[in-house]
Structure formats: C-alpha cells, structure tokens
Design a protein around this motif. Structure first.
Motif, PDB file in Angstrom:
ATOM      1  N   VAL A 155      71.440  29.818  45.711  1.00  0.00           N
ATOM      2  CA  VAL A 155      72.400  30.825  46.176  1.00  0.00           C
ATOM      3  C   VAL A 155      73.057  30.324  47.452  1.00  0.00           C
ATOM      4  N   ALA A 156      74.234  30.872  47.773  1.00  0.00           N
ATOM      5  CA  ALA A 156      74.964  30.377  48.941  1.00  0.00           C
ATOM      6  C   ALA A 156      75.747  31.490  49.614  1.00  0.00           C
ATOM      7  N   ILE A 157      75.863  31.336  50.921  1.00  0.00           N
ATOM      8  CA  ILE A 157      76.749  32.185  51.721  1.00  0.00           C
ATOM      9  C   ILE A 157      77.936  31.301  52.110  1.00  0.00           C
ATOM     10  N   ILE A 158      79.147  31.766  51.876  1.00  0.00           N
ATOM     11  CA  ILE A 158      80.309  30.932  52.224  1.00  0.00           C
ATOM     12  C   ILE A 158      81.260  31.710  53.137  1.00  0.00           C
ATOM     13  N   THR A 159      82.251  30.984  53.623  1.00  0.00           N
ATOM     14  CA  THR A 159      83.222  31.596  54.545  1.00  0.00           C
ATOM     15  C   THR A 159      84.524  31.911  53.803  1.00  0.00           C
ATOM     16  N   PRO A 160      85.343  32.784  54.360  1.00  0.00           N
ATOM     17  CA  PRO A 160      86.589  33.187  53.668  1.00  0.00           C
ATOM     18  C   PRO A 160      87.490  32.002  53.342  1.00  0.00           C
ATOM     19  N   ASP A 161      87.531  30.975  54.228  1.00  0.00           N
ATOM     20  CA  ASP A 161      88.354  29.793  53.953  1.00  0.00           C
ATOM     21  C   ASP A 161      87.977  29.153  52.623  1.00  0.00           C
ATOM     22  N   ILE A 162      86.657  29.106  52.388  1.00  0.00           N
ATOM     23  CA  ILE A 162      86.178  28.460  51.163  1.00  0.00           C
ATOM     24  C   ILE A 162      86.497  29.329  49.942  1.00  0.00           C
ATOM     25  N   VAL A 163      86.346  30.633  50.145  1.00  0.00           N
ATOM     26  CA  VAL A 163      86.697  31.557  49.055  1.00  0.00           C
ATOM     27  C   VAL A 163      88.119  31.283  48.606  1.00  0.00           C
ATOM     28  N   GLU A 164      88.997  31.146  49.599  1.00  0.00           N
ATOM     29  CA  GLU A 164      90.405  30.938  49.281  1.00  0.00           C
ATOM     30  C   GLU A 164      90.618  29.615  48.548  1.00  0.00           C
ATOM     31  N   LYS A 165      89.898  28.564  49.015  1.00  0.00           N
ATOM     32  CA  LYS A 165      90.086  27.241  48.409  1.00  0.00           C
ATOM     33  C   LYS A 165      89.569  27.208  46.973  1.00  0.00           C
ATOM     34  N   LEU A 166      88.435  27.899  46.732  1.00  0.00           N
ATOM     35  CA  LEU A 166      87.830  27.819  45.398  1.00  0.00           C
ATOM     36  C   LEU A 166      88.395  28.848  44.426  1.00  0.00           C
ATOM     37  N   LEU A 215      76.161  28.225  53.945  1.00  0.00           N
ATOM     38  CA  LEU A 215      74.750  28.396  54.286  1.00  0.00           C
ATOM     39  C   LEU A 215      73.941  28.539  53.002  1.00  0.00           C
ATOM     40  N   MET A 216      72.838  27.721  52.889  1.00  0.00           N
ATOM     41  CA  MET A 216      71.974  27.813  51.716  1.00  0.00           C
ATOM     42  C   MET A 216      70.532  27.895  52.196  1.00  0.00           C
ATOM     43  N   PRO A 217      69.629  28.350  51.345  1.00  0.00           N
ATOM     44  CA  PRO A 217      68.205  28.288  51.708  1.00  0.00           C
ATOM     45  C   PRO A 217      67.835  26.842  52.020  1.00  0.00           C
ATOM     46  N   TYR A 218      67.089  26.638  53.102  1.00  0.00           N
ATOM     47  CA  TYR A 218      66.805  25.246  53.497  1.00  0.00           C
ATOM     48  C   TYR A 218      66.003  24.511  52.452  1.00  0.00           C
ATOM     49  N   THR A 219      65.214  25.291  51.696  1.00  0.00           N
ATOM     50  CA  THR A 219      64.394  24.651  50.660  1.00  0.00           C
ATOM     51  C   THR A 219      65.269  24.035  49.567  1.00  0.00           C
ATOM     52  N   VAL A 220      66.432  24.648  49.339  1.00  0.00           N
ATOM     53  CA  VAL A 220      67.342  24.153  48.312  1.00  0.00           C
ATOM     54  C   VAL A 220      67.940  22.817  48.741  1.00  0.00           C
ATOM     55  N   ILE A 221      68.355  22.758  50.018  1.00  0.00           N
ATOM     56  CA  ILE A 221      68.906  21.494  50.511  1.00  0.00           C
ATOM     57  C   ILE A 221      67.825  20.411  50.498  1.00  0.00           C
ATOM     58  N   GLN A 222      66.581  20.810  50.849  1.00  0.00           N
ATOM     59  CA  GLN A 222      65.485  19.834  50.824  1.00  0.00           C
ATOM     60  C   GLN A 222      65.301  19.252  49.433  1.00  0.00           C
ATOM     61  N   SER A 223      65.424  20.127  48.418  1.00  0.00           N
ATOM     62  CA  SER A 223      65.223  19.578  47.072  1.00  0.00           C
ATOM     63  C   SER A 223      66.406  18.710  46.657  1.00  0.00           C
ATOM     64  N   LEU A 224      67.626  19.053  47.123  1.00  0.00           N
ATOM     65  CA  LEU A 224      68.769  18.178  46.859  1.00  0.00           C
ATOM     66  C   LEU A 224      68.595  16.848  47.588  1.00  0.00           C
ATOM     67  N   ASN A 225      67.949  16.920  48.773  1.00  0.00           N
ATOM     68  CA  ASN A 225      67.708  15.716  49.574  1.00  0.00           C
ATOM     69  C   ASN A 225      66.581  14.870  49.006  1.00  0.00           C
ATOM     70  N   ASN A 226      65.745  15.529  48.185  1.00  0.00           N
ATOM     71  CA  ASN A 226      64.555  14.865  47.692  1.00  0.00           C
ATOM     72  C   ASN A 226      63.577  14.503  48.794  1.00  0.00           C
ATOM     73  N   GLU A 227      63.577  15.244  49.892  1.00  0.00           N
ATOM     74  CA  GLU A 227      62.526  15.070  50.904  1.00  0.00           C
ATOM     75  C   GLU A 227      62.371  16.356  51.703  1.00  0.00           C
ATOM     76  N   LYS A 228      61.143  16.602  52.182  1.00  0.00           N
ATOM     77  CA  LYS A 228      60.862  17.874  52.827  1.00  0.00           C
ATOM     78  C   LYS A 228      60.989  17.767  54.341  1.00  0.00           C
ATOM     79  N   SER A 229      62.039  17.148  54.787  1.00  0.00           N
ATOM     80  CA  SER A 229      62.168  17.038  56.246  1.00  0.00           C
ATOM     81  C   SER A 229      63.197  18.035  56.768  1.00  0.00           C
ATOM     82  N   ILE A 230      63.046  18.340  58.057  1.00  0.00           N
ATOM     83  CA  ILE A 230      63.914  19.304  58.746  1.00  0.00           C
ATOM     84  C   ILE A 230      64.629  18.546  59.852  1.00  0.00           C
ATOM     85  N   ASN A 231      65.951  18.714  59.967  1.00  0.00           N
ATOM     86  CA  ASN A 231      66.689  17.956  60.982  1.00  0.00           C
ATOM     87  C   ASN A 231      66.475  18.503  62.390  1.00  0.00           C
TER      88      ASN A 231
END
Ligand SMILES: Nc1ncnc2c1ncn2[C@@H]1O[C@H](COP(=O)(O)OP(=O)(O)O)[C@@H](O)[C@H]1O
Ligand SMILES: [Mg+2]
Lengths: 409, 229
Positions: A155-166, A215-231
């Motif tokens: 799931v994702a939270i986006i900004t109005p600019d992105i809404v307009e673009k997509l 904005l996405m759940p950090y766990t989702v980005i971690q799985s896309l990253n294929n590593e469980k690290s936090i910046n």
C-alpha cells in the motif's frame, strides 16, 4: 503650544532646508523599519517551513565521515530491525515520543507506472507514526497501520502531484493502483500539499520535493531491497530541549548494540534552528546597522540645519532674550524645531515603511506586517534623533550672549 | 530721599571688555541714581559707554565691579534666569534699530514678551491689540516689519516694550534712525509713557531730544560727568 506654533513658523521660513532634513529622517526610519520587518518576516518564514519537518525532530544515522575511526569495517547502513525494536522498547527512557525507521530504495529507481503514465518520485519506507512526526496531513484516505507493516501490504500514500501525473486531475486516487518494479501497489491515502517555497528557493530541499513523495510501509521497501537494513531513524523527542541528549543516547545504544564496531551520528532540528537563528540574526544586525547609518546621516542633516539656523537667527535670539526669554525658553524653542523635523520625518518614514511592507507582504505572501512595537520604536527613535541632533545647537543658542547677539546683523 | 523712591541705584559700576590679552575699560566707576517715575536722558559722545550702561541697567548684561540695586533689590549677582525674569516683568527695551523679528507681524512681535511672561493666549491677543491701538497702529497689526516705515516699526517696538507694564523703559537712541519729524512723534509717545508713571531712561546725543526729559546726565569715557563734555 505657543512654542510649537513658533517652531512651525520658523521651519516654514526655510522650506527647502526643512524638507531635505525631513527626507533624511524619513529615509532612515523607513529603512530601519524595512530591515527589521523583513528580517522578522524572514525568521517567520524559515520557522514555519522548518516546522513542516517537525520541530522536535532528531535524525540518527551511521557515521560515514572520513575521520570516523570505525568508518569502513563493515559496509551497509549499520542499522537493522532489531535496533528499531530496541529503541521502541526503551523509548520513554531515551526521551523518545515517536520513532520511525526510514528505508530508501537501494540501487533502484522510484518509478511509479500506471498504464503508459509514470512518475519518478521520492519513494521511501516508514512506519505508521512518520507522517505525524513531520506534520504531514492526509487529504483523503488513511495512513497505513502496523498490520499493513507487519504483513508487508503493498500500500502507498502519495502526494497530489503524483495523483495528477498518474491519474490526471480531479481524480479520486484512493483504491487506484500503480506498479513499482512490476509489483502492484494500492493507493490508500493522499497527503495534503506542503509549502516549502523558501527552503526550495535556497536549494535546501536536498533534491527531495515535498510534494512528490511516496510513503510505503518500511517492511515493503525492505523486501524490494532484499535486505532488512534501515537507513536512518526519524525520532520525535518528548522535550524540544532534550533533543541533544536523546540523540547522544540513541547514538550510544546503537554503538553498543553493534559492539563498538560502527559509529553513528545525529542531527537535531533544535541545532538547525540555532544555526538559522544565528545566520538570520547576523543578517538582521548588518541590515539594521546599515539602516541606522542612514538615520545617523539624517540626524547629521538636522544638526547641520539647526547649527546654520542658530547662526542665522543670532539677532532673533538676542531680541527674544531682551524681551524676557530665559536660556531654557530659547533652548526649548530650538530643540522643539529639531524634534519637529525628526518627528515629521519619522512619521513619514513610518508610513512609507508600513505601506511598503504591507504591499510587499501582499506580493510575496510573506508575513511582513510590522508589529506595534516596531512602530512605537520608530517614533521614539526619531524623537531621540531630533533631541540628539538639536541639543548642541539649542544649547549654543541658549548660551548666546544677549548683547553680542543684538549687535550682529 | 527715601529709599523706595529710587528705582535705579548704581555705585562704582565697572565694565571691561577683553581684547586678546588686553582689558579695555568701558565703564570706569559709574554712580547714578534714578528716581521712580523719572524721565532721564543720558548724553555722551559715541563710544563713551552709553549703550553698555543701558544694557547693564536693563539687566541684559553683566558687569565686573560695583553694585547695582533695582527697585531696592541688589541685582549685582543675579543669575541668567533671574535676569531674564526681571527683564520680562519689569523692563522694556527700545533700540535704535527697532529690533523686531522680521518674520513676525506687528501683533506677534508685540505678543512675544507676554509669551515669556506666561500670559494666557486670549489676554495676550487682547493686550497686544490694545497696545498697537495706543501707538496708532490698529490698522497695521498683520504687517511684518518690512511692510512698515521706520517710525511705525519703532511704534511697534514701543508697544512691545510696554505690554508687560514694566516699571522701567530703557530707550537707547530711539530716534537715531528716524527723520526729525518722526523722531518728535516717538518722543511724544515716550513722554506719554512717562506721564503714565513709568520710569524712562533715554540715551541720545541730540540735545533737542534730551529736552523731552526732566533731567539730563552726561557720560564721558565711562564716567558720569557734570554738564555737557
Ligand atoms: N563686545 C564688545 N567688545 C569689545 N569692545 C566693545 C564691545 N562692546 C562695546 N565695546 C566698546 O566699548 C565702548 C563703549 O561702547 P558703547 O557702550 O556701545 O558706546 P556708546 O553706546 O556710548 O556709543 C566702545 O569703545 C566700544 O568699542
Ligand atoms: Mg550706543
């Protein structure tokens, strides 16, 4: 009352001279006002934009600086999910009100696709508390919750600019989908737009456009990253004044948890505010000094005019003394003339300063309206300039020897 | 004569001017008594010290030695404020060169002494108008000095000298800048002032002007002398 009328008549006799002196003070007062109002307005602008990052914010991340002794013993961000858990467990003793991991894509681009439309946006993973920390407000939809995070919901939270673009304008984006790295995400919330005109204009946004974020759940980005690290951690401290203490404590917790093999650093909003205060304060002082010089020049104009006037009116002073004027009477008369010039000049300067800041405020939409304090201050300053500039000439007039004064022509 | 009859009493009054290192004596011990209500002319050659003496008597200037009692009170060591107060309430000056303030009309010039004596505006206005009427200038009250003849200016000055109802009028060559006919007119006015009970001190070097006075005294080289020098 009588003296005021006499001063007025005397000034009218030397119209050009008087007008020039008044102008000098007008310029001085207007510029002092302009500078103090603008610097106050600037302060306000910077503050209100810094506020959009959360005034109680602390950022903690691994120390990559060249002089760090533990610099390159291990690669990676140096922060993991266990560290996050450790901070949450000890939150209150560390002075933490809220904490969120921040996870960035590693080596892939945040391109959102919808059909043949796409948006290259700033995409990062956080937890459910992040938005509240940086004063982000949802325009529509909902924030993701701990359930979404634990179950790695796309799931994702986006900004109005992105809404307009997509999806185009005026589209309700909630429930719509887009693809990132061929994975399908659902839009569950849209953020309200954020104003960071000032920071953006001086290039302080660091390439992160506040109105082009995902904005996405950090766990989702971690799985896309294929590593469980936090910046890094985004932390909101309980007490603004404790920001440094919390930063240092978190730093220490992380160092210990990684058995002293890595070092960490932190930044605080409190620190940024201090820096910006120092810079803006410096700018304001330079400006006010410069403006004060023009006021000083105005004062010198009055001093010069009054000195000339006293010399020219020597005989008049003798006459006034011969009909019973005391030293105090004469001094008061000349002082009043000087103060009248500076007060008229001050009032005009005030009006010009006020009107121009109101106009400027309209045009720039910066809050530049001068406070009553500044207005009263400007009038007091102009009276003071008049007294300071008029004192010596008035004193000279008062001390003049009556008989000698009557002999001049 | 009883003490209270004497309005001006000078004893051995001395005055010097400093010129570089030199002390130039101007008054070398003046003794002079003027009775209340007297009209006295002071005569003497140019440079003999007449104006200096008048300025001292009018409390416009200080002196270096001797005693001066005005109205029974020793005023030898008055400070500037007390001198100003005395000038304001008790003394009226009339000068050879009129000494009106050029930017002010007749009315405002006549009002000026009353501003410093603290009279309220309304009564000031009324009094100034009345005085200008008395010297025959009721139709000139809004004229500035440049719009008035010499004689008219001097009449404004007389009105100004009288507005605070002083006990002493000090007139230093009041006719010196006027033609003889106008001079006579001014002297008639001063005579009227004297008749009304005011003490008048008049400096002149014209004998026919001095004749208006009851008594003439002579000064020569800073000293009172008997008879014309
Ligand atoms: N301010 C002054 N400085 C120096 N000398 C002066 C000053 N005022 C007057 N004198 C001198 O004092 C003398 C008397 O002057 P003054 O009283 O004006 O004489 P009068 O009025 O009788 O002509 C003159 O010699 C004059 O030059
Ligand atoms: Mg003289």
């Amino acid at each position: 009352m009588e003296t005021i009328q006499q001063a007025w008549l005397a000034l009218r006799d030397h119209r050009l001279r008087t007008v020039l002196c008044i102008l000098g003070i007008t310029i001085g007062v207007a510029s002092v006002m302009a500078v103090s109002t603008i610097s106050k307005g600037g302060n306000h602008v910077v503050y209100s934009e810094l506020e959009t990052f959360g005034l109680n914010s602390v950022w903690v991340y691994r120390d990559y600086r060249a002089d760090s002794p533990l610099k390159r013993q291990r690669s990676g961000s140096g922060i993991d999910n266990e560290d996050y858990q450790a901070l949450r467990d000890r939150a209150s003793s560390l002075g933490i009100a809220k904490v969120s991991p921040v996870v960035w894509p590693n080596n892939w681009r945040g391109r959102l696709k919808f059909g043949n439309r796409y948006s290259d946006s700033t995409l990062f993973g956080v937890n459910e508390q992040y938005a509240a920390m940086v004063n982000d407000v949802l325009e529509t939809g909902r924030m993701f919750n701990s359930n979404d995070i634990n179950r790695k919901q796309p799931v994702a939270i986006i900004t109005p600019d992105i809404v307009e673009k997509l999806y185009g304008t005026n589209e309700n984006a909630i429930g719509k989908h887009f693809l990132v790295r061929d994975r399908r995400f659902q839009v569950i919330g849209v953020l309200a737009p954020k104003s960071r005109d000032f920071l953006a204009s001086i290039g302080s946004e660091g390439g992160q456009n506040a109105n082009d974020r995902v904005l996405m759940p950090y766990t989702v980005i971690q799985s896309l990253n294929n590593e469980k690290s936090i910046n890094n951690f985004q932390i909101e401290v309980i007490e603004f004044d404790d920001a440094d203490r919390t930063g240092a404590a978190v730093q220490q917790v992380l160092t210990q948890r990684h058995r002293n093999r890595l070092s960490y650093q932190y930044d605080t909003m409190a620190g940024y505010i201090k820096t910006s205060d120092r810079i803006l304060g410096g700018v304001a002082i330079v400006g006010i000094v410069a403006a004060s010089i023009s006021l000083l020049v105005g004062g010198m104009g009055i001093l010069n005019m009054m000195s000339t006037s006293v010399l020219e009116r020597t005989r008049e002073i003798g006459i006034r003394k011969s009909v019973g004027a005391s030293e105090a009477d004469i001094q008061r008369q000349f002082l009043l003339e000087a103060v009248m010039i500076s007060l008229i000049g001050g009032a005009l300067g005030l009006a010009i300063g006020y009107i121009s800041s109101v106009v400027l405020a309209r045009v720039t939409e910066f809050p530049l309206i001068p406070s009553p304090m500044v207005l009263v201050g400007a009038l007091l300053v102009s009276i003071a300039v008049g007294i300071a500039a008029g004192y010596l000439p008035a004193r000279r007039a008062a001390k003049m020897h009556a008989v000698d004064a009557l002999r001049t022509d | 004569m009883p003490h209270s009859d004497v309005i001006i009493s000078l004893r051995d009054v001395q005055k010097h001017y400093e010129k570089g290192d030199m002390r130039i004596p101007v008054l070398r011990g003046i003794d002079l008594d003027i009775k209340r209500g007297e009209f006295v002319a002071i005569m003497g050659q140019s440079g003999s010290g007449k104006s200096t003496l008048m300025n001292i008597i009018g409390c416009l200037d200080k002196f270096d030695g001797g005693r001066y009692a005005f109205d029974g009170r020793d005023v030898s060591n008055l400070d500037g404020n007390a001198q100003a107060r005395l000038r304001s309430l008790k003394i009226g000056f009339i000068f050879q060169s009129f000494n009106l303030i050029p930017q002010m009309n007749a009315l405002r010039n006549v009002e000026l002494p009353m501003i410093y004596s603290g009279r309220p505006r309304e009564s000031r206005h009324r009094m100034a108008k009345a005085m200008l009427g008395m010297v025959g200038l009721e139709d000139r009250i809004d004229h500035i000095p440049a719009q008035l003849s010499g004689g008219q200016q001097q009449r404004v000055a007389i009105a100004r000298a009288l507005v605070n109802n002083p006990s002493l009028i000090v007139a230093d060559e009041p006719t010196g800048s006027l033609d003889s006919q106008t001079g006579e007119l001014i002297m008639k006015q001063l005579t009227k002032v004297h008749k009304a009970g005011t003490t008048v001190l008049l400096v002149t070097h014209e004998p026919h002007i001095a004749e208006y006075a009851q008594r003439t005294v002579y000064i020569s080289d800073g000293k009172m002398v008997k008879g014309a020098a």
